[in-house]
Design a protein around this motif. Sequence first.
Motif, PDB file in Angstrom:
ATOM      1  N   ILE A 240       0.975  -1.143  -0.044  1.00 40.05           N
ATOM      2  CA  ILE A 240       0.114   0.355   0.003  1.00 40.05           C
ATOM      3  C   ILE A 240       0.491   1.289   0.408  1.00 40.05           C
ATOM      4  O   ILE A 240       0.774   2.026  -0.589  1.00 40.05           O
ATOM      5  N   ALA A 241       1.690   1.148   0.642  1.00 40.77           N
ATOM      6  CA  ALA A 241       2.903   2.674   0.847  1.00 40.77           C
ATOM      7  C   ALA A 241       3.191   2.668  -0.384  1.00 40.77           C
ATOM      8  O   ALA A 241       3.700   4.080  -0.394  1.00 40.77           O
ATOM      9  N   LEU A 242       4.297   1.749  -0.511  1.00 39.89           N
ATOM     10  CA  LEU A 242       4.686   1.567  -2.047  1.00 39.89           C
ATOM     11  C   LEU A 242       4.109   2.299  -3.186  1.00 39.89           C
ATOM     12  O   LEU A 242       3.973   3.516  -4.138  1.00 39.89           O
ATOM     13  N   ARG A 243       2.029   1.772  -3.539  1.00 37.78           N
ATOM     14  CA  ARG A 243       1.443   2.225  -4.576  1.00 37.78           C
ATOM     15  C   ARG A 243       1.363   3.647  -4.252  1.00 37.78           C
ATOM     16  O   ARG A 243       1.244   4.163  -4.937  1.00 37.78           O
ATOM     17  N   LEU A 244       1.001   4.014  -3.022  1.00 36.92           N
ATOM     18  CA  LEU A 244       0.395   5.723  -2.557  1.00 36.92           C
ATOM     19  C   LEU A 244       1.689   6.095  -3.418  1.00 36.92           C
ATOM     20  O   LEU A 244       0.909   7.206  -3.807  1.00 36.92           O
ATOM     21  N   ALA A 245       3.158   5.636  -2.554  1.00 38.84           N
ATOM     22  CA  ALA A 245       4.190   6.659  -3.424  1.00 38.84           C
ATOM     23  C   ALA A 245       4.063   6.721  -5.082  1.00 38.84           C
ATOM     24  O   ALA A 245       4.561   8.011  -4.901  1.00 38.84           O
ATOM     25  N   ASN A 246       3.850   5.706  -5.552  1.00 44.00           N
ATOM     26  CA  ASN A 246       4.074   5.662  -6.880  1.00 44.00           C
ATOM     27  C   ASN A 246       2.760   6.742  -7.882  1.00 44.00           C
ATOM     28  O   ASN A 246       2.844   6.869  -8.493  1.00 44.00           O
ATOM     29  N   ASP A 247       2.278   6.678  -6.516  1.00 45.80           N
ATOM     30  CA  ASP A 247       0.539   7.356  -6.872  1.00 45.80           C
ATOM     31  C   ASP A 247       0.792   8.868  -6.595  1.00 45.80           C
ATOM     32  O   ASP A 247       0.226  10.223  -7.324  1.00 45.80           O
TER      33      ASP A 247
END
Length: 261
Positions: free
Chosen positions: A21-28
């Motif tokens: 989740i953290a990595l996806r939000l960073a990518n967002d």
Amino acid sequence: MTVQDKVALVTGAGQGIGRAIALRLANDGFNVAIADIEPQRSKGESVVAEIEALGRKSVFVAADVSKKDQVVAAVETAADALGGFDVIVNNAGIAQIKPVLEITEEELNQIFSVNANSVVWGIQAAAAKFEELGHGGKIVSAASIAAIQGFPILSAYSASKFAVRGFTQAAAQELAPKGITVNAYAPGIVGTGMWELIDKELSKINGKPIGQNLKENVEGIALGRIETPEDVAKIVSFFAGPDSDYVTGQVLLVDGGMLYN
């Protein structure tokens, strides 16, 4: 979906679903605070490094989410270190595998304090920070397929996730006038350490070989494969971003076709 200059806090983000989740939000486009218990610090700091490598800001915060003061402190640290606060993801949780007749008072208190009480503390801390900053925000919490249907040998876990569902629906209605949305995601069988533990403990109870309980459950998934942390992260990305601005009070199944609600 991309955002700019927004900050999210993800609890239990040192590994597994929380890390994804953290990595996806960073990518967002989010700057992301990583919260986890002190023994997970090295893993959490590793996630921080991964996020910084993506060109985003990040910080690790040691927090026991069952303690309200530590959740409040995590939100304060995230806002101070990253320059704002827009989203909290109450992801941290634990499993317990025990027949209902054998659950102890200590075990029941523990699973509710981590899985349910922490969601309340997260809702309260995030809402207070949104109000202080003068804007709305998004609250996203971890439910489960066990929030929709109670599962044998997982009764305490199921009950704690039903509680998350109830708090999500009630808080959504209370906080809507403040411009705050409150939603939850309900994963099925995810290939993480939690399901390895469930499989191991179920084996002790029903005598099936290690791996057999997991295999049988995966065979019941309509899409024919085990769920990945990234599958869950996609749904959280939706709830955290602008595409979900008109969605609140929902618990969204992301289980590959196990339950139909």
